[in-house]
Design an enzyme around this catalytic site. Structure first.
Site, PDB file in Angstrom:
ATOM      1  N   ASP A 268       0.883  -1.115   0.007  1.00 26.84           N
ATOM      2  CA  ASP A 268       0.049  -0.058  -0.149  1.00 26.84           C
ATOM      3  C   ASP A 268       0.944   1.230  -0.037  1.00 26.84           C
ATOM      4  O   ASP A 268       0.920   2.264   1.037  1.00 26.84           O
ATOM      5  CB  ASP A 268      -0.815  -0.144   1.222  1.00 26.84           C
ATOM      6  CG  ASP A 268      -0.338  -0.170   2.678  1.00 26.84           C
ATOM      7  OD1 ASP A 268       0.637  -1.048   2.696  1.00 26.84           O
ATOM      8  OD2 ASP A 268      -0.816   0.375   3.499  1.00 26.84           O
TER       9      ASP A 268
ATOM     10  N   GLU B 228       6.440  -5.971  13.071  1.00 27.56           N
ATOM     11  CA  GLU B 228       7.039  -4.436  13.199  1.00 27.56           C
ATOM     12  C   GLU B 228       7.899  -4.420  14.715  1.00 27.56           C
ATOM     13  O   GLU B 228       8.797  -4.115  14.707  1.00 27.56           O
ATOM     14  CB  GLU B 228       6.409  -3.523  13.095  1.00 27.56           C
ATOM     15  CG  GLU B 228       7.067  -2.155  12.954  1.00 27.56           C
ATOM     16  CD  GLU B 228       6.343  -0.935  12.411  1.00 27.56           C
ATOM     17  OE1 GLU B 228       6.026  -0.904  11.253  1.00 27.56           O
ATOM     18  OE2 GLU B 228       5.565  -0.375  13.196  1.00 27.56           O
TER      19      GLU B 228
END
Ligand code: UD2
Length: 305
Positions: A164, A254
């Site tokens: 994205d 992450e």
């Protein structure tokens, strides 16, 4: 000789028939001073005007390298592929050999984007998943397998990117290094105590409040194939240990990436120019946007919330 702009001349010198390389003289006194361009462990932090892109691309061009680049597009995220690929073809490692590996649950939805001669694309089908968190975290295991044995033999470097996103400026050989982290666009000016690291000691991603260098994004990271194999293997293993204890780190893979990069220092860091918040948002230190997130409605595009 007067040079009106930085240019590389690679010609035979008249005097001794050796090759010479001419470009603007680097200075030890004049350069960009509004941002920090080196870490305390002496890794460069890459910002525009801290390097000469023509020179760096020229140097790496001699090495005949191949850069693998992975991107995942499952569920409704296939809608981001066209812009991602078309913009990459405009800005990403132009003139270098790039092999995109695209993982999707819908190969039929991959758009037909014309690639330059040096770039190629391999589409790999992966199973659909119910939770976006599992898709995002599951990338580590798939990347571990890819980097262990499934890449072309001549692959030198690899970058792993979120889909994205869209390129708006050049991304070239200045980004290459043994282990490369990208500074997260939201937290680059935060104190380490405010970083959104995993703070629960029960998780393998735990980082105590007094530790931390930078907060890195999982939307872009890379390095040599061997280093990215070690990184993805470790993150996958740590995620599995957490899962067995029914813990999920606050920002999923992450959080594990940040733990890994804290104790395995990257050899090069890319500034938030290399993964920015949105093309319409500007901050004075970010003078060039090279890759940026595109706006998305999470509730609409994700399978679950
Ligand atoms: C952040 C991270 C992202 C990841 C995620 C985990 C930044 C800027 N981005 O982004 O890298 O660590 O948090 O919490 O820090 N995907 C699909 N289909 C889906 C869902 C995800 O293909 O249905 C893939 C896709 O490649 C996407 C990536 O997983 O780019 C990450 O998902 P996200 O972009 O929704 O995560 P986000 O925006 O919270």
């Amino acid at each position: 000789m007067v040079m009106s702009k930085i240019e590389i001349l690679y010609t035979k010198a008249e005097s001794n028939s050796e090759f010479v390389l001419l470009y603007k003289q680097p200075s030890v006194l004049v350069g960009r001073t509004d941002v920090v361009s080196v870490t305390p462990w002496l890794a460069p932090i890459v910002w525009v005007k801290t390097f000469d892109p023509t020179l760096i691309n020229f140097i790496y061009k001699q090495q005949n390298i191949t850069i693998a680049t992975t991107v995942f597009a499952l569920g409704k995220y296939t809608r981001f592929l066209k812009d991602f690929l078309e913009s990459a073809e405009q800005y990403y490692f132009v003139g270098f050999r790039v092999h995109y590996y695209l993982f999707t649950d819908q190969p039929e939805a991959v758009p037909d984007v014309k690639l330059s001669e040096e770039h190629q694309l391999t589409v790999r089908k992966v199973p659909s998943m119910d939770r976006w968190q599992d898709i995002s975290m599951g990338r580590m295991g798939i990347l571990e397998k890819l980097t262990k044995s499934e890449l072309d033999n001549d692959t030198d470097y690899i970058f792993c990117l979120d889909v994205d996103t869209k390129f708006y400026g050049p991304w070239g050989a200045e980004t290459l290094g043994r282990l490369v982290g990208v500074i997260h666009p939201w937290f680059y000016d935060y104190k380490r105590t405010k970083f959104q690291y995993e703070r629960r000691p029960e998780s393998q991603a735990f980082i105590p409040v007094e530790e931390g260098d930078y907060y890195y994004t999982a939307a872009a990271f890379g390095g040599t194939v061997q280093e990215v194999y070690k990184l993805t293997k470790t993150c996958r293993e740590q995620q599995s240990i957490d899962a067995a204890k029914s813990i999920e780190a606050i920002w999923h893979e992450e959080s594990h990436l940040n733990k890994y990069l804290l104790y395995n220092k990257p050899s090069k860091l890319l500034s938030p120019e290399y993964l920015w918040r949105h093309i319409d948002i500007r901050r004075k230190h970010v003078k060039m946007i090279r890759l940026s997130h595109v706006a998305k409605n999470n509730a609409e595009v994700r399978l679950n919330n």
